[in-house]
Design an enzyme around this catalytic site. Structure first.
Site, PDB file in Angstrom:
ATOM      1  CD  GLU A   1       7.377   3.547  -1.285  1.00  0.00           C
ATOM      2  OE1 GLU A   1       7.209   3.309  -2.607  1.00  0.00           O
ATOM      3  OE2 GLU A   1       7.173   4.466  -0.355  1.00  0.00           O
TER       4      GLU A   1
ATOM      5  CD  GLU B   1       0.888   0.451   3.272  1.00  0.00           C
ATOM      6  OE1 GLU B   1      -0.282   1.225   4.396  1.00  0.00           O
ATOM      7  OE2 GLU B   1       1.252   0.045   3.032  1.00  0.00           O
TER       8      GLU B   1
END
Length: 807
Positions: free
Chosen positions: A455, A452
């Protein structure tokens, strides 16, 4: 010289060796320096205090400032760092030798509110001298100019040296150097530099960091530069030192010219010195002032709060992060976070001077709001021409040429370029062909994401799903404009299904925080109540996924996927604020998520794989946009973002989250990344959103579908049911819209995607209902087995139910 800590540790050990190895100064100094390759190399802190570049493409240099000195300089593109640092060394020739960085009190100021023009004033802690430096980039060529005034305040005479640490071509270990034509030149592959002074150098030498040939090691031994080497021809960690003739009050100009070879670099430095600092600086400032004049009027929220300079610097920062060779490519930041702890030995670490499509979306939406749609058009062209992969995906980030830097996949970064294309009205056939690839990729691979927006972890993320839904609805509109109604229907059907399910995937009702009901950060399998373990990929440890929250769900509102007053969003705010919010001296700020390990260590040391996550000012801006969407003010959030900026008006990625300690100030920047383009973009966008009384980036086509006022909900029923020839499936339930349990009035379902049967039923918003599926064959009716199914019409305008026939 690339690591200041290594330098201080080695100077004392090497002083005796340097003295033994030194020889008296002669008319013919030794030709080549010994000691290659020298000590290992590192970069500098990511906490920059100022930076600059000319507005035109002829000057392909970007300089950064911090700790009272020059940090990395980028050339010929904004992702190639070539300098660790450049600073002055002061000696009395007998009793002391001092690095400007370590032995002065420092002041930095913006000298022009409409230009990235900075001055550093460094005053010796021993009261002996003051160094005043004004920085510019020559718009006519690739040269950085530093106008310097050196004042002896007491006890002269003093000696002044320029200490230059090239780390050319993104590496600190492959440089060679020499004295040539009165300049110090260096090269590594396609990058060369020339250091020159308007006064010339009295002495000049090139050597290897931390060894006896290092001019600073030599000078520190007896405070006199003895042996000078006119070349350092073996690739290594090069350091160069040049003595500048000074009196009690001397003003001169230092030039660092760049070129593809030493001759070109030297010619640039010489030409800039000949033209003079004043001419270059006047043209430099004029370029920035002209750019600001080309934009929309400054928002009232800015002028009314006396934040115009902060706003202008934010806009100039966004423009300055665009490359001049790869048009439209903006790096995330001209920094390497905690670079002082990062190996610069040619390992290929991109730092933050890489392009993320997500960050570029944030920058572009701010530029659109500010009246620079041309920049956003360049960026969308770059995204779909350079970054987009053949399968329609976008990489985690890339170098400017589109080659991978980090190598993961984040589905929001596939969606945001689509949204940006829609916001710019880019619906031509050529763009549609590219958008279709990305939209098809989202349908095939979403909604779960390998990573997401932070990272580090994969799964079902509210923020990612919000971007995916927005991307698909925007793609559907572009598809329809190109006559592809089939693709448009597929994208909308997928987006509607995900919009109806996002709470079921990511909203826990059994969490350990608050009342247990809230969106959590990431869910591994789409079951938010099973307590699956999450291992945080930044040293944050292992935790029940329900115990980790962030405010990414606010994207559901900002991108138009959920209404502003969505009850699940509202229910999550108290847990976010009690867990993630800190009231700093500069205003309210939030952590990315609890248990975050991406930040300085507990003792304040640089992040090297584990630490303590700190506060992010951009999250204050995101919260402000959410407040606006609900009809509440956000001026406090705008003021807090502005207050987090440093004296150079640069807003950081992270700020210190507790009482000041270890050189960090509560509510002000850390060593992560300053400036962060995303932070500056969020400030600009929030200002325009305040004037508009709503988030300006919200795609209207998404909001109209999901968040606009609607009195009813379109419920899509889907059941997987195998049938024989002549049999048909119906849905029937307790509400009149579902036939009131009368099979004769049941809702017929279609089987275009057999064995999936579907039907759309409009239900009153918020209505609870029970239902079952039945099979009809001739006059016979067969009910599926089991208890009645149940549902509640969602708070949005659509919902989806997906079932399997129970025989």
């Amino acid at each position: 010289m690339k690591s200041p800590k290594r330098r201080r540790a080695t100077v004392a050990l090497l002083t005796a060796a340097a003295l033994l190895a030194s020889t008296p100064v002669s008319a013919a100094p030794p030709a080549d320096a010994p000691g290659a390759p020298g000590t290992g190399a590192a970069w500098t802190t990511g906490g920059k205090e100022g930076f600059g570049t000319a507005t035109n493409a002829a000057s392909k240099v970007w300089f950064t400032l911090g700790q009272g000195i020059n940090h990395e300089i980028y050339y010929p593109t904004v992702d190639v760092a070539n300098v660790q640092d450049l600073q002055y060394v002061v000696s009395d020739g007998a009793g002391f030798t001092q690095l400007e960085r370590d032995h002065t009190t420092k002041q930095l100021m913006l000298t022009d509110p409409r230009s990235l023009s900075y001055r550093q004033v460094n005053t010796a802690t021993n009261g002996r001298y003051r160094i005043t430096k004004t920085h510019t980039a020559d718009p006519a060529r690739s040269t950085v100019l530093i106008q310097t005034r050196f004042e002896v305040l007491s006890g002269g005479p003093l000696q002044l040296y320029a200490l230059y640490n090239p780390s050319l071509n993104n590496s600190g270990m492959g440089d060679t150097g020499a004295t040539s034509g009165g300049q110090l030149v260096a090269s590594d592959g396609p990058v060369s530099t020339a250091l020159a002074a308007s006064t010339g150098f009295v002495k000049a030498t090139s050597g290897y960091s931390g060894t006896a040939s290092d001019g600073y090691v030599d000078l520190s031994g007896d405070h006199v530069l003895g042996t000078q080497y006119d070349s350092a021809s073996t690739p290594g960690n090069l350091v160069q030192l040049g003595q500048i003739p000074v009196g009690t009050d001397t003003t001169f100009t230092l030039a660092i010219g760049f070129g593809g070879d030493r001759g070109a670099a030297s010619a640039n430095a010489s030409a800039s010195l000949t033209s003079g600092f004043g001419a270059a600086d006047t043209a430099y400032r004029s370029g920035w002032s002209g750019y600001l004049s080309s934009l929309a009027a400054v928002p009232r929220s800015i002028t009314g709060a006396d934040l115009t300079t902060q706003y202008n610097v934010a806009l100039m920062t966004l423009k300055a992060h665009e490359d001049k060779t790869y048009s439209g490519a903006n790096v995330a930041s001209l920094t390497n976070p905690w670079g002082e702890a990062k190996d610069a030995n040619g390992t290929g670490d991109c730092g933050y001077h890489a392009v993320w499509s997500r960050d570029l979306y944030q920058v572009s939406t701010a530029q659109i709001a500010a009246g620079d749609s041309a920049a956003a058009h360049r960026s969308v062209d770059y995204l779909f021409t350079v970054q987009q992969r053949p399968d329609g995906s976008f990489p985690q980030n890339t170098r400017l040429d589109g080659t991978n830097c980090w190598t993961s996949l984040q589905m929001d970064e596939v969606a945001f370029p689509i949204v940006l294309a829609w916001q710019l009205g880019r619906s031509d056939a050529g763009m549609w062909a590219k958008v279709k690839k990305s939209a098809d990729f989202l349908v095939a691979h979403g909604p779960s994401t390998p990573q997401e927006r932070w990272e580090e972890n994969g799964g079902y993320s509210p923020s990612t799903i919000a971007a995916e839904i927005a991307g698909l609805i925007c793609a559907a509109d572009i598809a329809e404009r190109n006559g592809d109604t089939t693709a448009a229907a597929r994208y909308r059907e997928t987006a509607d299904r995900w919009q109806a399910q996002v709470s079921a995937w990511t909203f826990t009702t059994s969490g350990p925080l608050g009342d247990g009901r809230y969106f959590h950060r990431i869910d591994g399998n789409g079951n938010p109540n099973d307590g699956q373990n999450v291992f945080l990929q930044n040293g944050g440890g292992n935790h029940d996924e329900r115990a980790i929250i962030d405010a990414g769900f606010l994207d559901l509102v900002r991108l138009g996927v959920k209404p502003a007053a969505d009850p699940d969003v509202a229910a999550s705010l108290s847990e976010v604020d009690s867990t993630l919010k800190v009231n700093t001296p500069n205003g309210p700020m939030w952590y990315r998520y609890n248990h975050d390990g991406y930040g300085e260590t507990a003792s304040g040391g640089p992040y090297t794989g584990a630490g303590v996550g700190r506060l992010w000012p951009l999250l204050t801006g995101e919260r402000g946009e959410y407040e606006l969407a609900n009809g509440r003010p956000a001026t406090t959030h705008l003021a807090a973002m502005a207050a987090s900026a440093n004296p150079g008006f640069l807003i950081p990625e992270q700020v210190w989250d507790r009482q000041s300690a270890g050189g960090f100030t509560f509510g002000e920047g850390t060593g992560s990344a300053t400036p962060l383009a995303w932070s500056m973009a969020q400030f600009v966008r929030l200002a325009h959103s305040i004037d508009a009384s709503a988030p300006v980036e919200t795609p209207s086509v998404v909001k109209q579908r999901y968040s606009a006022a609607c009195s009813a909900v379109s419920a899509k029923f889907t059941v997987n049911a195998a049938t024989s020839w002549g049999q048909n499936i119906f849905v029937v339930g307790d509400r009149p819209e579902l036939g009131a349990w009368d099979p004769a009035n049941a809702v017929p379902m279609g089987a275009a995607d057999y064995p999936l049967w579907t039907a759309n039923v409009t239900l009153p918003k918020g209505a609870a209902f029970q239902y079952k599926y039945i099979r009809k064959e001739g006059g016979a009716v067969t009910w599926e087995s089991g208890a009645n199914r149940a549902g509640t019409a969602s708070s949005g305008c659509t919902m989806a139910l997906s079932d399997t026939w129970r025989p």
